[in-house]
Write a protein that holds these residues in place. Structure first.
Motif, short mmCIF file in Angstrom:
data_model
loop_
_atom_site.label_atom_id
_atom_site.label_comp_id
_atom_site.label_asym_id
_atom_site.label_seq_id
_atom_site.Cartn_x
_atom_site.Cartn_y
_atom_site.Cartn_z
N ARG A 83 0.25 34.06 93.95
CA ARG A 83 -1.18 34.02 94.25
C ARG A 83 -1.98 34.62 93.11
N ARG A 84 -1.50 35.74 92.58
CA ARG A 84 -2.22 36.37 91.46
C ARG A 84 -2.17 35.47 90.24
N ARG A 85 -1.03 34.86 89.98
CA ARG A 85 -0.92 33.95 88.83
C ARG A 85 -1.87 32.77 89.00
N ALA A 86 -1.99 32.24 90.21
CA ALA A 86 -2.91 31.13 90.46
C ALA A 86 -4.35 31.54 90.17
N MET A 87 -4.72 32.76 90.56
CA MET A 87 -6.06 33.26 90.27
C MET A 87 -6.27 33.38 88.76
N VAL A 88 -5.26 33.89 88.06
CA VAL A 88 -5.36 34.05 86.60
C VAL A 88 -5.49 32.68 85.93
N VAL A 89 -4.69 31.73 86.36
CA VAL A 89 -4.77 30.37 85.80
C VAL A 89 -6.15 29.77 86.05
N ASP A 90 -6.68 29.96 87.24
CA ASP A 90 -8.01 29.45 87.56
C ASP A 90 -9.08 30.09 86.66
N GLU A 91 -8.98 31.38 86.46
CA GLU A 91 -9.92 32.08 85.57
C GLU A 91 -9.79 31.58 84.14
N ARG A 92 -8.56 31.32 83.70
CA ARG A 92 -8.35 30.82 82.33
C ARG A 92 -9.00 29.45 82.15
N LYS A 93 -9.02 28.64 83.19
CA LYS A 93 -9.66 27.33 83.11
C LYS A 93 -11.16 27.45 82.90
N LYS A 94 -11.76 28.50 83.43
CA LYS A 94 -13.21 28.68 83.38
C LYS A 94 -13.70 29.48 82.17
N ILE A 95 -12.83 30.28 81.59
CA ILE A 95 -13.28 31.28 80.62
C ILE A 95 -13.86 30.67 79.35
#
Length: 108
Positions: free
Chosen positions: A73-85
């Protein structure tokens, strides 16, 4: 508002914009390293457990799955943030450039 006050307001807005841009750049670096750290930890957990007989792992199995799920779940959040950054950084950079132009136009 006086010309000096207007210039100072624009200058301090520029400083805050630059700070925000720098923060976003550091955040992108952190996201990259955090994703790698999470992936490495999950892989190391699985590898270490594979080296032991299943019967000895029973006490740990009750916590391994929930831990790996939480990591996922944390990795999914990090991946999602990386897509937006990158878009956020580009927007922040554009704002910095707008502020620089305004400061230049108001410079006494």
């Amino acid at each position: 508002m006086s010309a000096k006050s207007e210039y100072e307001a624009a200058y301090f807005t520029l400083l805050r914009a630059r700070e925000e841009h720098g923060d976003l750049m550091r955040y992108r670096e952190w996201l990259t390293s955090e994703q790698q750290r999470l992936e490495d930890f999950a892989a190391a957990t699985r590898e270490r457990e594979e080296a032991l007989p299943r019967r000895l792992l029973r006490p740990l199995n009750a916590t391994t799955r929930p831990m790996l799920d939480a990591l996922g779940r944390r990795r999914a959040m990090v991946v999602d943030e990386r897509k937006k950054i990158d878009e956020r950084i580009a927007s922040a950079q554009a704002f910095v450039e707008e502020c620089e132009a305004e400061v230049a136009s108001l410079r006494p």
